[in-house]
Design a protein around this motif. Structure first.
Motif, PDB file in Angstrom:
ATOM      1  N   GLU A 286       0.829  -1.201   0.000  1.00  0.00           N
ATOM      2  CA  GLU A 286       0.000   0.000   0.000  1.00  0.00           C
ATOM      3  C   GLU A 286       0.867   1.255   0.000  1.00  0.00           C
ATOM      4  OE1 GLU A 286      -3.891   1.596  -0.180  1.00  0.00           O
ATOM      5  OE2 GLU A 286      -3.178  -0.476  -0.301  1.00  0.00           O
ATOM      6  N   ILE A 289       2.364   1.707  -3.513  1.00  0.00           N
ATOM      7  CA  ILE A 289       1.355   2.183  -4.465  1.00  0.00           C
ATOM      8  C   ILE A 289       1.106   3.675  -4.263  1.00  0.00           C
ATOM      9  CG2 ILE A 289      -1.080   2.034  -5.142  1.00  0.00           C
ATOM     10  CD1 ILE A 289      -0.909  -0.994  -4.504  1.00  0.00           C
ATOM     11  N   TRP A 290       0.940   4.099  -3.012  1.00  0.00           N
ATOM     12  CA  TRP A 290       0.694   5.516  -2.753  1.00  0.00           C
ATOM     13  C   TRP A 290       1.911   6.370  -3.117  1.00  0.00           C
ATOM     14  CZ3 TRP A 290      -3.550   7.954  -2.594  1.00  0.00           C
ATOM     15  CH2 TRP A 290      -4.715   7.356  -2.112  1.00  0.00           C
ATOM     16  N   THR A 293       1.864   6.694  -6.758  1.00  0.00           N
ATOM     17  CA  THR A 293       0.723   7.537  -7.114  1.00  0.00           C
ATOM     18  C   THR A 293       1.093   9.013  -6.993  1.00  0.00           C
ATOM     19  OG1 THR A 293      -0.888   5.856  -6.423  1.00  0.00           O
ATOM     20  CG2 THR A 293      -1.668   8.139  -6.504  1.00  0.00           C
ATOM     21  N   TYR A 399      -2.906   4.442  -8.950  1.00  0.00           N
ATOM     22  CA  TYR A 399      -3.449   3.646  -7.838  1.00  0.00           C
ATOM     23  C   TYR A 399      -4.227   2.438  -8.357  1.00  0.00           C
ATOM     24  CZ  TYR A 399      -5.674   2.511  -3.414  1.00  0.00           C
ATOM     25  OH  TYR A 399      -6.082   1.842  -2.284  1.00  0.00           O
TER      26      TYR A 399
END
Length: 448
Positions: A286, A289-290, A293, A399
């Motif tokens: 997570e 991914i952020w 992003t 995302y």
């Protein structure tokens, strides 16, 4: 047919070796040594992959007998062996735990026969766990009944059919039934044994009648001196048809059965490894991914050249996929990452592709605003608005790609050129209609 079976066996070996090489990469990369928790979690699955490959190399086919108590499972196996090795008796539950014996029918194929406790005995949950483990190891199942199927037997049969293993229904104790009753029961078993009302009746290879341990018969004996006496004699077991049916199946598709079962076990093991790895690294994934992003949103939003926006965004998505793959310990090239990205883009129902189109239009507007900003200061505001909108779209796309890549890396471990699921589908697509595997293709092929 033999050449095709050898091909199936070799493909299964190659698939398992590839899987083991992937997870060997975890050790070489230091991911397992640096993460003892993960090493402990995936150890059982790695052992399954290794033992399954060894079983393939040994060419031993496992046949397990299941059924309720007092149906004669042990007697059927003893009759096949030609000697009373497994304990039998009049009491329920003589077989208390699974026991295996080696059998070499025809002097060629090596078979391991597995006897199991009755499926309806005491301590049901532990028995069920034991049965599931045996089913997992078996290449072929014998389900032994001794008359019309009861509700309990039917439920057990349905559960066994869900194990994705070929099954022979063995109608035992036929010596206890008159011919008319025996024929009626056989026809009923043909339909019920298929598993559900829509399935076709069982084929000749899928249902066999036997008398594994015939009841003693009273025989009249006339002596030369005129005396008449009566003695009890036990007829010989009637299992030749079952033995020949098993031999036919093993000669026709035994190696394919072996390969298919190994691949099913490997697929389960690989899926479990992927799931455990992903669960353990959920927070790290997570965060990655952020992070991507934000980077992608900033890079695309601040870049004034439209086409470089698209190019930079694509590079960011590829880097994200490779970063997730590294997190999960999966070796991946840029080419493989590109294939995943293409799959994600086209499987999103056009959503991400439309987002790219919107981003391109905004990018062109942003470029125009940037070029003319020196002549008209109000164009700076237009540039900022387009940049913010485009950054939001780019961030959303990154995302979405990241979350989709997570799912792909988890589920996709068994696909690919030599993935277990791919080879299973390949084998099922090549089986002949006259094989017992063909029903497996009909019932389960759609899942692959």
């Amino acid at each position: 047919m033999r050449n095709l079976q050898e091909t199936h066996l070799n493909r299964a070996r190659a698939s398992l070796r590839q899987a083991l090489s992937w997870y060997g990469y975890l050790r070489k990369s230091g991911r397992l040594s640096s993460n003892p928790e993960l090493a402990g979690l995936v150890k059982p699955e790695l052992e399954v992959l290794n033992s399954t490959l060894k079983k393939l190399d040994s060419n031993i086919i496992r046949i397990a007998a299941f059924g309720l108590v007092s149906r004669g499972k042990s007697a059927v196996l003893n009759a096949l062996l030609g000697e009373k090795i497994l304990q039998t008796g009049p009491l329920n539950g003589v077989t208390q735990w699974p026991r295996s014996v080696r059998w070499q029918p025809g002097g060629q194929v090596l078979v391991e026969l597995i006897d199991t406790p009755g499926l309806d005995e005491i301590e049901g949950e532990s028995r069920a766990d034991m049965a599931r483990e045996v089913v997992h190891q078996a290449d072929l199942i014998l389900f032994v009944v001794s008359g019309d199927i009861t509700r309990t037997e039917y439920q057990a049969l349905l559960e066994l059919r869900q194990s994705q293993k070929p099954l022979i229904l063995v109608f035992n104790k036929i010596d206890l039934y008159p011919d008319r009753d025996k024929s009626a029961i056989y026809e009923n078993l043909q339909q019920l044994g298929a598993g559900h009302s829509q399935a076709k009746p069982l084929l000749p290879d899928e249902i066999v009648m036997v008398a594994a341990e015939p009841a003693p018969m009273e025989v009249r004996v006339e002596w030369t001196d005129g005396r008449v006496s009566y003695e009890w004699e036990t007829p010989l077991p009637q299992v030749d048809e079952l033995k020949q049916t098993i031999l036919n199946i093993l000669n026709r598709e035994g190696r394919s059965l072996l390969a298919l079962n190994a691949l099913i076990q490997a697929r389960s093991a690989e899926a479990a490894i992927a799931q455990k790895t992903i669960d353990l690294g959920e927070q790290q994934a997570e965060d990655i991914i952020w992070q991507f992003t934000k980077y992608k949103a900033l890079a695309v939003g601040l870049n004034p050249i439209a086409f470089l926006d698209i190019l930079g965004g694509t590079v960011a998505d590829l880097a994200l996929i490779r970063a997730l793959a590294r997190l999960y310990g999966l070796p991946m090239t840029s080419y493989e990452a590109g294939k995943i990205l293409k799959t994600i883009l086209f499987s999103s129902g056009g959503l991400l592709l439309s987002e790219l189109g919107s981003s391109l239009l905004l990018g062109l507007g942003k470029s125009t605003a940037a070029i003319t900003s020196g002549d008209n200061p109000t164009n700076i505001t237009a540039f900022a608005g387009s940049a913010i909108a485009q950054a939001g779209i780019a961030g959303y796309g990154a995302y979405t790609v990241g979350k989709a890549a997570q799912v792909y890396l988890e589920k996709g471990c068994t696909w690919g050129q030599l993935g277990a699921s791919s080879v299973i589908q390949e084998i099922l697509s090549q089986v002949d209609q006259n094989t017992i595997l063909y029903r497996l293709r009909q019932e389960l092929g759609i899942k692959y």
